[in-house]
Design a protein around this motif. Structure first.
Motif, PDB file in Angstrom:
ATOM      1  N   LYS A 281      41.827  34.313  39.309  1.00 17.57           N
ATOM      2  CA  LYS A 281      41.661  35.442  40.603  1.00 17.57           C
ATOM      3  C   LYS A 281      42.203  36.641  40.368  1.00 17.57           C
ATOM      4  O   LYS A 281      42.721  37.077  41.193  1.00 17.57           O
ATOM      5  CB  LYS A 281      41.669  34.694  41.743  1.00 17.57           C
ATOM      6  CG  LYS A 281      40.569  33.464  41.997  1.00 17.57           C
ATOM      7  CD  LYS A 281      40.573  33.340  43.423  1.00 17.57           C
ATOM      8  CE  LYS A 281      42.007  32.695  43.758  1.00 17.57           C
ATOM      9  NZ  LYS A 281      41.961  32.214  45.424  1.00 17.57           N
ATOM     10  N   THR A 282      42.802  37.141  39.403  1.00 18.49           N
ATOM     11  CA  THR A 282      43.839  38.194  39.052  1.00 18.49           C
ATOM     12  C   THR A 282      43.115  39.201  37.977  1.00 18.49           C
ATOM     13  O   THR A 282      42.874  38.610  37.047  1.00 18.49           O
ATOM     14  CB  THR A 282      44.967  37.627  38.704  1.00 18.49           C
ATOM     15  OG1 THR A 282      45.504  36.706  39.574  1.00 18.49           O
ATOM     16  CG2 THR A 282      46.052  38.869  38.268  1.00 18.49           C
ATOM     17  N   ILE A 283      43.256  40.341  38.339  1.00 15.81           N
ATOM     18  CA  ILE A 283      43.119  41.629  37.506  1.00 15.81           C
ATOM     19  C   ILE A 283      44.401  42.303  37.226  1.00 15.81           C
ATOM     20  O   ILE A 283      45.045  42.630  38.146  1.00 15.81           O
ATOM     21  CB  ILE A 283      41.985  42.402  38.214  1.00 15.81           C
ATOM     22  CG1 ILE A 283      40.727  41.558  38.270  1.00 15.81           C
ATOM     23  CG2 ILE A 283      41.741  43.600  37.207  1.00 15.81           C
ATOM     24  CD1 ILE A 283      39.631  42.414  39.338  1.00 15.81           C
ATOM     25  N   ILE A 284      44.350  42.686  35.738  1.00 17.67           N
ATOM     26  CA  ILE A 284      45.617  43.413  35.435  1.00 17.67           C
ATOM     27  C   ILE A 284      45.286  44.790  35.113  1.00 17.67           C
ATOM     28  O   ILE A 284      44.598  44.887  34.356  1.00 17.67           O
ATOM     29  CB  ILE A 284      46.433  42.634  34.445  1.00 17.67           C
ATOM     30  CG1 ILE A 284      46.891  41.331  34.615  1.00 17.67           C
ATOM     31  CG2 ILE A 284      47.560  43.622  34.282  1.00 17.67           C
ATOM     32  CD1 ILE A 284      47.276  40.439  33.611  1.00 17.67           C
ATOM     33  N   LEU A 285      45.945  45.636  35.969  1.00 19.54           N
ATOM     34  CA  LEU A 285      45.456  47.242  35.809  1.00 19.54           C
ATOM     35  C   LEU A 285      46.711  47.861  34.732  1.00 19.54           C
ATOM     36  O   LEU A 285      47.745  47.568  35.236  1.00 19.54           O
ATOM     37  CB  LEU A 285      45.638  47.890  36.977  1.00 19.54           C
ATOM     38  CG  LEU A 285      44.381  47.603  38.220  1.00 19.54           C
ATOM     39  CD1 LEU A 285      44.726  48.050  39.589  1.00 19.54           C
ATOM     40  CD2 LEU A 285      42.970  47.580  37.579  1.00 19.54           C
ATOM     41  N   LYS A 286      46.293  48.613  33.858  1.00 26.86           N
ATOM     42  CA  LYS A 286      47.097  49.435  33.105  1.00 26.86           C
ATOM     43  C   LYS A 286      46.447  50.720  33.079  1.00 26.86           C
ATOM     44  O   LYS A 286      45.395  51.160  33.415  1.00 26.86           O
ATOM     45  CB  LYS A 286      47.307  48.757  31.782  1.00 26.86           C
ATOM     46  CG  LYS A 286      47.852  47.272  31.584  1.00 26.86           C
ATOM     47  CD  LYS A 286      48.086  46.770  30.451  1.00 26.86           C
ATOM     48  CE  LYS A 286      49.082  45.477  30.272  1.00 26.86           C
ATOM     49  NZ  LYS A 286      49.121  45.102  28.945  1.00 26.86           N
ATOM     50  N   GLY A 287      47.036  51.877  32.171  1.00 30.81           N
ATOM     51  CA  GLY A 287      46.518  52.991  32.085  1.00 30.81           C
ATOM     52  C   GLY A 287      47.451  54.094  32.681  1.00 30.81           C
ATOM     53  O   GLY A 287      48.734  54.093  32.875  1.00 30.81           O
TER      54      GLY A 287
ATOM     55  N   GLY B 219      49.661  47.050  37.352  1.00 24.73           N
ATOM     56  CA  GLY B 219      49.970  45.722  37.637  1.00 24.73           C
ATOM     57  C   GLY B 219      49.281  44.655  38.002  1.00 24.73           C
ATOM     58  O   GLY B 219      47.734  44.972  38.008  1.00 24.73           O
ATOM     59  N   PRO B 220      49.419  43.490  38.049  1.00 24.88           N
ATOM     60  CA  PRO B 220      48.324  42.362  38.359  1.00 24.88           C
ATOM     61  C   PRO B 220      48.009  42.312  40.007  1.00 24.88           C
ATOM     62  O   PRO B 220      48.859  42.609  40.638  1.00 24.88           O
ATOM     63  CB  PRO B 220      49.298  40.890  38.124  1.00 24.88           C
ATOM     64  CG  PRO B 220      50.642  41.484  38.328  1.00 24.88           C
ATOM     65  CD  PRO B 220      50.801  42.941  37.856  1.00 24.88           C
ATOM     66  N   VAL B 221      46.786  42.084  40.287  1.00 27.69           N
ATOM     67  CA  VAL B 221      46.131  42.195  41.646  1.00 27.69           C
ATOM     68  C   VAL B 221      45.515  40.726  41.787  1.00 27.69           C
ATOM     69  O   VAL B 221      44.507  40.596  41.023  1.00 27.69           O
ATOM     70  CB  VAL B 221      45.454  43.284  41.688  1.00 27.69           C
ATOM     71  CG1 VAL B 221      44.737  43.432  43.240  1.00 27.69           C
ATOM     72  CG2 VAL B 221      46.206  44.572  41.495  1.00 27.69           C
ATOM     73  N   GLU B 222      45.824  39.977  42.785  1.00 31.26           N
ATOM     74  CA  GLU B 222      45.057  38.699  43.244  1.00 31.26           C
ATOM     75  C   GLU B 222      44.144  39.259  44.296  1.00 31.26           C
ATOM     76  O   GLU B 222      44.303  39.828  45.021  1.00 31.26           O
ATOM     77  CB  GLU B 222      45.995  37.881  43.564  1.00 31.26           C
ATOM     78  CG  GLU B 222      45.332  36.465  43.799  1.00 31.26           C
ATOM     79  CD  GLU B 222      46.576  35.323  44.205  1.00 31.26           C
ATOM     80  OE1 GLU B 222      46.004  34.108  44.422  1.00 31.26           O
ATOM     81  OE2 GLU B 222      47.548  35.540  44.047  1.00 31.26           O
ATOM     82  N   LEU B 223      42.932  38.785  43.721  1.00 24.93           N
ATOM     83  CA  LEU B 223      41.645  38.850  44.644  1.00 24.93           C
ATOM     84  C   LEU B 223      41.444  37.649  45.445  1.00 24.93           C
ATOM     85  O   LEU B 223      42.184  36.489  45.260  1.00 24.93           O
ATOM     86  CB  LEU B 223      40.414  38.773  43.858  1.00 24.93           C
ATOM     87  CG  LEU B 223      40.412  39.988  42.650  1.00 24.93           C
ATOM     88  CD1 LEU B 223      38.998  39.968  42.219  1.00 24.93           C
ATOM     89  CD2 LEU B 223      40.573  41.438  43.443  1.00 24.93           C
ATOM     90  N   ASN B 224      40.820  37.701  46.728  1.00 27.36           N
ATOM     91  CA  ASN B 224      40.533  36.683  47.634  1.00 27.36           C
ATOM     92  C   ASN B 224      39.918  35.452  47.025  1.00 27.36           C
ATOM     93  O   ASN B 224      39.951  34.429  47.281  1.00 27.36           O
ATOM     94  CB  ASN B 224      39.968  37.072  48.883  1.00 27.36           C
ATOM     95  CG  ASN B 224      39.796  36.087  49.952  1.00 27.36           C
ATOM     96  OD1 ASN B 224      40.551  35.071  50.365  1.00 27.36           O
ATOM     97  ND2 ASN B 224      38.408  35.741  50.318  1.00 27.36           N
ATOM     98  N   MET B 225      38.728  35.871  46.332  1.00 29.59           N
ATOM     99  CA  MET B 225      37.580  34.773  45.996  1.00 29.59           C
ATOM    100  C   MET B 225      36.975  35.550  44.665  1.00 29.59           C
ATOM    101  O   MET B 225      36.746  36.757  44.376  1.00 29.59           O
ATOM    102  CB  MET B 225      36.537  34.791  47.001  1.00 29.59           C
ATOM    103  CG  MET B 225      35.482  33.695  46.495  1.00 29.59           C
ATOM    104  SD  MET B 225      33.999  33.642  47.534  1.00 29.59           S
ATOM    105  CE  MET B 225      34.777  33.443  49.017  1.00 29.59           C
TER     106      MET B 225
END
Length: 251
Positions: free
Chosen positions: A40-46, A53-59
């Protein structure tokens, strides 16, 4: 809604803005989102300082009813060829107090309206572009490289909802620069079909060759490809002029 580059980036940014975010992908494609479904996590770079950084989603789900239940905004972030399938998925699961925004619109509001009908149909809105230039680093990965932001405009169906909703949506979603007259103008304002046609058609042997490491944006914009793009764009502008729109030239 969607499991591509733009959808991953948008889900993460909306979570960073403080929204409760559900990310949906169709069951037949969820294998391509393996790490996101598991963590449930997306890691943003760029290159964008605020998108890191890592971002946790609700679902993260493949159940459309769970994905959209109780949501104020439904952001449909897919290529245009998926709009009809998503319209059919959404039918019976949405209501008039919601807002469906399609990125990029490409006449998506008209497709949705045709399927959803009048009863309990949400407000529909089309954006003229994705808000980002971004790429997942690999199939199945939860890491996204974000290279830049794109300015975007928007149109509404029904059109009179625009002035009523635009301030709220600029605060909640993106700083939309312009409200188009209607969703038809927005669709015709999208330059992607003209912009990519010449470089793809005139370089198809390199694109399909297993022996050429071909980069469309770096190598594809030859003088001949650009001449085809300009010729096609003249047709787009002529259609717009016939319908009373003053479309922005591709160049």
């Amino acid at each position: 809604l969607g499991g591509g580059n733009g959808a991953h980036t948008m889900a993460a940014e909306m979570a960073l803005k403080g929204h409760t975010v559900n990310l949906f992908e169709m069951p037949r494609f969820k294998h391509a989102m393996k790490e996101v479904f598991e963590t449930k996590t997306i890691i943003l770079k760029g290159n964008i300082p605020e998108l890191q950084g890592p971002v946790e989603l609700n679902m993260v789900t493949d159940d459309i009813a769970k994905a959209v239940e109780g949501c104020r905004y439904i952001c449909l972030t897919t290529p245009a060829f998926a709009h009809l399938d998503y319209a059919k998925l959404l039918k019976g699961h949405v209501h008039r107090d919601q807002i469906i925004v399609t990125y990029p619109g490409a006449f998506g509001a008209l497709v949705l309206k045709n399927v959803l009908g009048d009863e309990d149909c949400p407000v529909l809105a089309d954006a003229n572009n994705l808000p980002y230039d971004s790429r997942l680093v690999a199939k199945g990965s939860n890491v996204v490289n974000v290279f830049g932001r794109n300015p975007i405009n928007i149109a509404f169906l029904p059109a009179e909802k625009g002035p009523e909703l635009i301030d709220e949506m600029r605060e909640d979603l993106f700083p939309f620069e312009k409200i188009y007259t209607d969703v038809l103008e927005c669709g015709l304002a999208i330059v992607n079909p003209d912009w990519h046609a010449g470089p793809v058609l005139f370089n198809i042997s390199n694109i399909e060759s297993p022996h050429v490491n071909f980069y469309l944006y770096e190598m594809g914009w030859t003088p001949s490809a650009c001449r085809l793009n300009i010729a096609m764009d003249k047709e787009r502008k002529a259609v717009g002029e016939a319908l009373g729109y003053n479309l922005r030239p591709m160049e």
